[in-house]
Structure formats: structure tokens, C-alpha cells
Design a protein around this motif. Structure first.
Motif, PDB file in Angstrom:
ATOM      1  N   GLU A  40       0.934  -1.148  -0.123  1.00 52.63           N
ATOM      2  CA  GLU A  40      -0.035  -0.141  -0.008  1.00 52.63           C
ATOM      3  C   GLU A  40       0.720   1.215   0.104  1.00 52.63           C
ATOM      4  O   GLU A  40       1.824   1.422   0.904  1.00 52.63           O
ATOM      5  N   LEU A  41       0.684   2.140  -0.946  1.00 55.64           N
ATOM      6  CA  LEU A  41       1.272   3.457  -0.980  1.00 55.64           C
ATOM      7  C   LEU A  41       0.508   4.489  -0.586  1.00 55.64           C
ATOM      8  O   LEU A  41      -0.527   4.526  -1.002  1.00 55.64           O
ATOM      9  N   SER A  42       1.064   5.303   0.281  1.00 58.62           N
ATOM     10  CA  SER A  42       0.352   6.610   0.670  1.00 58.62           C
ATOM     11  C   SER A  42       1.277   7.662   0.770  1.00 58.62           C
ATOM     12  O   SER A  42       2.517   7.591   0.871  1.00 58.62           O
ATOM     13  N   VAL A  43       1.136   8.943   0.788  1.00 56.30           N
ATOM     14  CA  VAL A  43       1.811  10.177   0.807  1.00 56.30           C
ATOM     15  C   VAL A  43       1.721  10.395   2.545  1.00 56.30           C
ATOM     16  O   VAL A  43       0.656  10.702   3.012  1.00 56.30           O
ATOM     17  N   ALA A  44       2.886  10.646   3.016  1.00 63.17           N
ATOM     18  CA  ALA A  44       3.182  10.843   4.583  1.00 63.17           C
ATOM     19  C   ALA A  44       3.784  12.062   4.781  1.00 63.17           C
ATOM     20  O   ALA A  44       4.879  12.182   4.077  1.00 63.17           O
ATOM     21  N   PRO A  45       3.305  12.956   5.651  1.00 62.56           N
ATOM     22  CA  PRO A  45       4.316  14.221   5.955  1.00 62.56           C
ATOM     23  C   PRO A  45       5.358  13.664   6.507  1.00 62.56           C
ATOM     24  O   PRO A  45       6.807  14.403   6.620  1.00 62.56           O
ATOM     25  N   ASP A  46       5.516  12.773   7.173  1.00 61.35           N
ATOM     26  CA  ASP A  46       6.558  12.169   8.021  1.00 61.35           C
ATOM     27  C   ASP A  46       6.836  10.726   8.325  1.00 61.35           C
ATOM     28  O   ASP A  46       5.797  10.251   8.065  1.00 61.35           O
ATOM     29  N   PRO A  47       7.924  10.124   8.191  1.00 62.37           N
ATOM     30  CA  PRO A  47       8.034   8.857   8.633  1.00 62.37           C
ATOM     31  C   PRO A  47       7.564   8.481   9.858  1.00 62.37           C
ATOM     32  O   PRO A  47       7.714   9.115  10.778  1.00 62.37           O
ATOM     33  N   GLU A  48       7.054   7.077  10.101  1.00 63.91           N
ATOM     34  CA  GLU A  48       6.855   6.566  11.537  1.00 63.91           C
ATOM     35  C   GLU A  48       7.986   6.322  12.278  1.00 63.91           C
ATOM     36  O   GLU A  48       9.337   6.091  11.264  1.00 63.91           O
ATOM     37  N   PRO A  49       8.313   6.263  13.441  1.00 68.41           N
ATOM     38  CA  PRO A  49       9.373   5.985  14.240  1.00 68.41           C
ATOM     39  C   PRO A  49      10.347   4.897  13.643  1.00 68.41           C
ATOM     40  O   PRO A  49      11.436   4.778  13.744  1.00 68.41           O
ATOM     41  N   GLN A  50       9.753   3.433  13.414  1.00 64.70           N
ATOM     42  CA  GLN A  50      10.099   2.517  12.883  1.00 64.70           C
ATOM     43  C   GLN A  50      10.484   2.157  11.573  1.00 64.70           C
ATOM     44  O   GLN A  50      11.163   1.519  11.156  1.00 64.70           O
ATOM     45  N   ASP A  51      10.090   3.329  10.877  1.00 63.77           N
ATOM     46  CA  ASP A  51      10.354   3.319   9.088  1.00 63.77           C
ATOM     47  C   ASP A  51      11.804   3.372   8.883  1.00 63.77           C
ATOM     48  O   ASP A  51      12.801   3.963   9.432  1.00 63.77           O
ATOM     49  N   THR A  52      12.307   2.846   7.856  1.00 71.74           N
ATOM     50  CA  THR A  52      13.447   2.722   6.918  1.00 71.74           C
ATOM     51  C   THR A  52      13.062   3.980   6.009  1.00 71.74           C
ATOM     52  O   THR A  52      12.210   4.089   5.133  1.00 71.74           O
ATOM     53  N   ILE A  53      14.067   4.935   6.007  1.00 66.18           N
ATOM     54  CA  ILE A  53      13.977   6.142   5.054  1.00 66.18           C
ATOM     55  C   ILE A  53      15.004   5.931   3.761  1.00 66.18           C
ATOM     56  O   ILE A  53      15.995   5.548   4.392  1.00 66.18           O
ATOM     57  N   VAL A  54      14.476   6.029   2.578  1.00 65.29           N
ATOM     58  CA  VAL A  54      15.306   5.777   1.488  1.00 65.29           C
ATOM     59  C   VAL A  54      15.138   7.298   0.651  1.00 65.29           C
ATOM     60  O   VAL A  54      14.104   7.545   0.478  1.00 65.29           O
ATOM     61  N   VAL A  55      16.371   8.027   0.458  1.00 71.36           N
ATOM     62  CA  VAL A  55      16.226   9.138  -0.027  1.00 71.36           C
ATOM     63  C   VAL A  55      17.014   9.073  -1.576  1.00 71.36           C
ATOM     64  O   VAL A  55      18.273   8.395  -1.597  1.00 71.36           O
ATOM     65  N   THR A  56      16.444   9.340  -2.551  1.00 70.46           N
ATOM     66  CA  THR A  56      17.310   9.453  -3.912  1.00 70.46           C
ATOM     67  C   THR A  56      16.886  10.590  -4.591  1.00 70.46           C
ATOM     68  O   THR A  56      15.611  10.955  -4.751  1.00 70.46           O
ATOM     69  N   ASP A  57      17.998  11.604  -4.800  1.00 65.56           N
ATOM     70  CA  ASP A  57      17.807  12.777  -5.485  1.00 65.56           C
ATOM     71  C   ASP A  57      16.537  13.604  -4.907  1.00 65.56           C
ATOM     72  O   ASP A  57      15.720  14.042  -5.599  1.00 65.56           O
ATOM     73  N   GLY A  58      16.338  13.619  -3.389  1.00 63.22           N
ATOM     74  CA  GLY A  58      15.800  14.448  -2.896  1.00 63.22           C
ATOM     75  C   GLY A  58      13.998  13.703  -2.839  1.00 63.22           C
ATOM     76  O   GLY A  58      13.294  14.320  -2.235  1.00 63.22           O
TER      77      GLY A  58
END
Length: 94
Positions: A40-58
């Protein structure tokens, strides 16, 4: 190794997030629903505390714990249609 985004997927994520004013500094959150249909994909203003964050070109993608494990060593690609719709696809890293 965690999920990798193609250049096209990074652009698609930035376009999707830009459409949601309250999430302009956020990202796309991917959650593993456990269902055969996949994620499931959704737009989120911030990650949840346990989320892994992947950043590519912003472009920021937040993966829940199950999705992070499921998508390890995978590549997220996207197809941008003329009408503005986006279709994501997963591939395997070689």
C-alpha cells in the motif's frame, strides 16, 4: 542493501508528494499489507519512528518494517503516463 529507486521512480515520488500541500517535505510511505495484492502506498508528511527512510535525488520513501525486509535488494521503477498517472514496478537488483 535496502530498496533502490530509479531516476524515474524518484521523479514520480517527488511529483506525487508535491500534489499534497500538507506533505511537501514528506514522502511516499510503503506498507506491506500482508495481502496477496502486495503493498500500500500513501503520501505521508513524516516517517513513522520504525520506518526505514530511502532518499534518492531528494525523493523520500518511507518503508514500514515488513516492507523494508520484503523490499531489500529490490529496485523501484516507475512509468509516468501523459495524464499524470504513475505506475510503479519492482525489479530485482543484479
Amino acid at each position: 542493501m535496502t530498496l533502490t529507486l530509479t531516476q524515474t521512480a524518484a521523479e514520480a515520488v517527488k511529483q506525487i508528494v508535491a500534489r499534497v500541500p500538507q506533505a511537501e517535505d514528506g514522502g511516499v510511505r510503503i506498507r506491506d499489507t500482508g495481502a496477496p495484492s502486495g503493498f500500500e502506498l500513501s503520501v505521508a508528511p513524516d516517517p513513522e519512528p520504525q520506518d526505514t527512510i530511502v532518499v534518492t535525488d531528494g525523493a523520500r520513501v518511507f518503508l514500514d518494517e515488513v516492507a523494508a525486509a520484503s523490499l531489500e535488494d529490490r529496485i523501484l521503477d516507475a512509468e509516468l503516463a501523459q495524464d499524470g498517472s504513475v505506475r510503479f514496478a519492482l525489479g530485482s537488483q543484479v
